[in-house]
Design an enzyme around this catalytic site. Structure first.
Site, PDB file in Angstrom:
ATOM      1  N   TRP A  22       7.432   3.570   4.706  1.00  0.00           N
ATOM      2  CA  TRP A  22       8.095   2.601   3.813  1.00  0.00           C
ATOM      3  C   TRP A  22       8.496   3.228   2.482  1.00  0.00           C
ATOM      4  O   TRP A  22       7.675   3.880   1.841  1.00  0.00           O
ATOM      5  CB  TRP A  22       7.138   1.428   3.548  1.00  0.00           C
ATOM      6  N   GLN A  28      13.568   7.769  -0.378  1.00  0.00           N
ATOM      7  CA  GLN A  28      13.090   8.562  -1.521  1.00  0.00           C
ATOM      8  C   GLN A  28      12.973  10.055  -1.208  1.00  0.00           C
ATOM      9  O   GLN A  28      13.161  10.899  -2.079  1.00  0.00           O
ATOM     10  CB  GLN A  28      11.726   8.015  -1.978  1.00  0.00           C
ATOM     11  N   ASP A  50       3.657   4.496  11.360  1.00  0.00           N
ATOM     12  CA  ASP A  50       4.114   3.115  11.178  1.00  0.00           C
ATOM     13  C   ASP A  50       5.551   3.061  10.660  1.00  0.00           C
ATOM     14  O   ASP A  50       5.913   3.805   9.739  1.00  0.00           O
ATOM     15  CB  ASP A  50       3.174   2.421  10.174  1.00  0.00           C
ATOM     16  N   TYR A  55      12.908  -0.784   7.049  1.00  0.00           N
ATOM     17  CA  TYR A  55      12.660   0.358   6.162  1.00  0.00           C
ATOM     18  C   TYR A  55      13.939   1.192   6.038  1.00  0.00           C
ATOM     19  O   TYR A  55      14.416   1.766   7.013  1.00  0.00           O
ATOM     20  CB  TYR A  55      11.498   1.229   6.666  1.00  0.00           C
ATOM     21  N   SER A 156       2.156  -9.388  10.867  1.00  0.00           N
ATOM     22  CA  SER A 156       1.961  -8.802   9.541  1.00  0.00           C
ATOM     23  C   SER A 156       2.074  -9.904   8.493  1.00  0.00           C
ATOM     24  O   SER A 156       3.094 -10.603   8.449  1.00  0.00           O
ATOM     25  CB  SER A 156       2.998  -7.701   9.270  1.00  0.00           C
ATOM     26  N   SER A 212      -0.575  -0.245   1.851  1.00  0.00           N
ATOM     27  CA  SER A 212      -0.668  -0.002   0.401  1.00  0.00           C
ATOM     28  C   SER A 212      -2.106   0.165  -0.093  1.00  0.00           C
ATOM     29  O   SER A 212      -2.541  -0.536  -1.015  1.00  0.00           O
ATOM     30  CB  SER A 212       0.044  -1.099  -0.399  1.00  0.00           C
ATOM     31  N   GLN A 294       0.082  15.188  -2.036  1.00  0.00           N
ATOM     32  CA  GLN A 294      -0.548  13.856  -2.047  1.00  0.00           C
ATOM     33  C   GLN A 294      -1.244  13.595  -0.718  1.00  0.00           C
ATOM     34  O   GLN A 294      -2.384  13.132  -0.673  1.00  0.00           O
ATOM     35  CB  GLN A 294       0.517  12.770  -2.260  1.00  0.00           C
TER      36      GLN A 294
END
Ligand code: NDP
Length: 329
Positions: A22, A28, A50, A55, A156, A212, A294
């Protein structure tokens, strides 16, 4: 070593850390970075990727599909999801959104094409659709399973009542019901997972793939040090998200929790992800990342779970000061 857990009461073994696309894949980050992230995750035991039709309006699935094809990993070694509801174009027509039979069938076919796959392992109803009878949705998903287009299905951000209704319909007609829910869950957002669904883990054997875990980056603590360039929440396109999560109170909590993480010898993202993993009802924590560093850092989180003793959890609870309380009858 990556651990695997049954997804709810299904037999499907999912890695406790998974990886999602996502706001990153097809948007990005470039495909090169996406490739590096997906490969690092796979090489380190992640078996669930996922995705969703909405998206980057289909481009996220296309990017993932290209990488999967290029890598040639055995199809039996990974799990891929898609989700339908929001549509794959901005402001789609009524036939292009929702959970009615037409959209669920067409969205599944379109996702398979973009992902270059023959079937989806998991198919999520991305939000509840109050304008489609639940019978129609459950029948359609059952049929997609029997047609071999999807293997399992879930929801969801549905309420406990909506999930229960889906199970009731499935039982009444001897259909294949949902096995999994995908809710938001992190230190700042706890109610559904800790209170609302608490009976469903036992009654219908609900599995959850939580999203998240870092509250879009707030729980890394990086926003305490001032707004940074080129992050999700400094991107003007995500202003709506920034307004929702980047509050003074949340920034402050992340800062104090960061000090606790430091005392434990781990980073703040690792503390936040380990805290999610500590909840046994969480089948898998879906990670997100825009940079390889990350992901490398976040994937060390399972080793930090044992540091979360009762005493440490109490300290965290005190800082968070947001423990959801079940309604008393
Ligand atoms: P997170 O809350 O973990 O946010 C991930 C973002 O935080 C990264 O893209 C990065 O953004 C930043 N970040 C991550 N790790 C670090 C680190 N170690 N240091 C600094 N910054 C870091 O997860 P997501 O919100 O991405 O959600 C994960 C997945 O869950 C999604 O990809 C998607 O698959 C799923 N999801 C499902 C939803 C649903 O409705 N079902 C809704 C939302 C997500 P940056 O570098 O840009 O700051």
């Amino acid at each position: 070593m990556m651990e695997y857990q049954n997804l709810g009461k299904s037999g499907l073994k999912v890695s406790r850390l998974s990886f999602g696309s996502w706001l990153t894949f097809g948007s990005q980050i470039g495909d090169n970075v996406a490739d590096k992230l997906l490969t690092y995750a796979y090489d380190n035991g992640v078996n669930f990727f996922d995705n969703a039709e909405v998206y980057a309006y289909g481009r996220s699935e296309e990017a993932m599909g290209k990488i999967l094809k290029k890598k040639g990993w055995g199809r039996d070694t990974y799990i891929v999801s898609s989700k339908a509801y929001f549509g794959h174009v901005p402001e789609g027509a009524p036939t292009q959104t929702g959970l009615h039979r037409k959209h669920l069938v067409e969205a599944c076919e379109a996702a398979l094409q973009r992902l270059q796959l023959d079937y989806l392992d998991l198919y999520f109803c991305h939000r509840p659709d109050k304008e489609t009878p639940i019978e129609e949705t459950v029948w359609t998903l059952h049929n997609l399973v029997t047609q071999g287009k999807i293997l399992y299905w879930g929801t969801s951000e549905w309420s406990a009542q909506e999930i229960t209704e889906a199970h009731m319909v499935a039982r009444q007609h001897h259909l294949i019901g949902p096995i999994v829910e995908q809710p938001q869950y992190n230190m700042l957002h706890r109610d559904k997972v800790e209170v609302e669904y608490s009976q469903l883990y036992k009654t219908v054997g609900l599995g959850i793939t939580i999203w998240s875990p870092l509250a879009s980056g707030v729980l890394t603590g990086k926003y305490s040090k001032g707004a940074r360039q080129a992050t999700r929440l400094t991107n003007p396109r995500n202003e709506w998200l920034k307004e929702a999560v980047l509050t003074e109170a949340n920034i402050r909590k992340a800062e104090i929790l960061g000090e606790l993480a430091g005392d434990l010898g781990i980073s703040m993202p690792q503390l936040a992800i380990a805290w999610c993993l500590k909840n046994d009802n969480v089948s898998t924590v879906i990670l997100g990342a825009s940079k390889l560093g990350q992901l490398k850092e976040n994937m060390q989180a399972p080793a930090a779970v044992e540091l979360l003793t009762d005493e440490v959890m109490k300290k965290i609870e005190k800082i968070l000061d947001n423990k959801p309380v079940a309604p008393q009858f």
